[in-house]
Each structure stands twice: as C-alpha cells, then as structure tokens.
Design a protein around this motif. Sequence first.
Motif, short mmCIF file in Angstrom:
data_model
loop_
_atom_site.label_atom_id
_atom_site.label_comp_id
_atom_site.label_asym_id
_atom_site.label_seq_id
_atom_site.Cartn_x
_atom_site.Cartn_y
_atom_site.Cartn_z
N UNK A 5 41.21 61.59 62.56
CA UNK A 5 41.96 60.52 61.92
C UNK A 5 41.54 59.17 62.50
N UNK A 6 41.41 59.09 63.82
CA UNK A 6 40.99 57.85 64.46
C UNK A 6 39.61 57.42 63.98
N UNK A 7 38.71 58.37 63.79
CA UNK A 7 37.36 58.05 63.35
C UNK A 7 37.32 57.64 61.87
N UNK A 8 38.15 58.26 61.05
CA UNK A 8 38.11 58.02 59.62
C UNK A 8 38.94 56.83 59.16
N UNK A 9 40.03 56.56 59.88
CA UNK A 9 40.94 55.52 59.45
C UNK A 9 40.36 54.14 59.80
N UNK A 10 40.30 53.24 58.81
CA UNK A 10 39.79 51.90 59.09
C UNK A 10 40.72 51.16 60.03
N UNK A 16 35.87 72.40 58.92
CA UNK A 16 36.11 71.77 57.64
C UNK A 16 37.62 71.65 57.37
N UNK A 17 38.40 72.62 57.82
CA UNK A 17 39.85 72.56 57.62
C UNK A 17 40.45 71.35 58.34
N UNK A 18 39.94 71.07 59.54
CA UNK A 18 40.45 69.92 60.29
C UNK A 18 40.16 68.62 59.56
N UNK A 19 39.00 68.52 58.93
CA UNK A 19 38.64 67.32 58.18
C UNK A 19 39.58 67.14 56.99
N UNK A 20 39.87 68.22 56.28
CA UNK A 20 40.81 68.14 55.14
C UNK A 20 42.20 67.73 55.61
N UNK A 21 42.63 68.29 56.72
CA UNK A 21 43.95 67.95 57.23
C UNK A 21 44.01 66.49 57.68
N UNK A 65 53.07 67.45 63.61
CA UNK A 65 52.07 66.39 63.80
C UNK A 65 50.70 67.02 64.02
N UNK A 66 49.64 66.28 63.69
CA UNK A 66 48.30 66.85 63.83
C UNK A 66 47.95 67.15 65.28
N UNK A 67 47.10 68.16 65.45
CA UNK A 67 46.61 68.51 66.77
C UNK A 67 45.57 67.52 67.27
N UNK A 68 45.05 67.77 68.44
CA UNK A 68 44.11 66.85 69.09
C UNK A 68 42.85 66.65 68.25
N UNK A 69 42.26 67.73 67.75
CA UNK A 69 41.03 67.60 66.97
C UNK A 69 41.26 66.82 65.69
N UNK A 70 42.35 67.10 65.01
CA UNK A 70 42.66 66.39 63.77
C UNK A 70 42.97 64.93 64.07
N UNK A 71 43.71 64.66 65.13
CA UNK A 71 44.03 63.28 65.50
C UNK A 71 42.76 62.49 65.81
#
Length: 50
Positions: free
Chosen positions: A33-38, A1-6, A24-30
Amino acid sequence: MDELREAWAWICEEDALINDGRPLPGVQVATLIELLQPEEEEEDKPRTQR
C-alpha cells in the motif's frame, strides 16, 4: 499476487473494507500500500524547473 490485489482493494475502498469488518492489512500488504499509494504531500508542493 493475492497481497497485491488486497493492497489495491485497501487503496481504492478503505472505508468499505473497514465497514465490512475486515481485519487491517498485514505487514506485506501494508508495505505494498505504501509503495502503490501516491504521496499527497508531494503533489501539493510546487515543482522546480531545471
């Protein structure tokens, strides 16, 4: 859940986080981001009607 917030924070406030000196964000957060960002490219493409 922390990764999702970040990831959400990076999407919404990227410049602010960089200006604060956050790393910069780590691999999991990145990946999140790719999945969430339109994708901007697809928004500009005309839609075909079926």
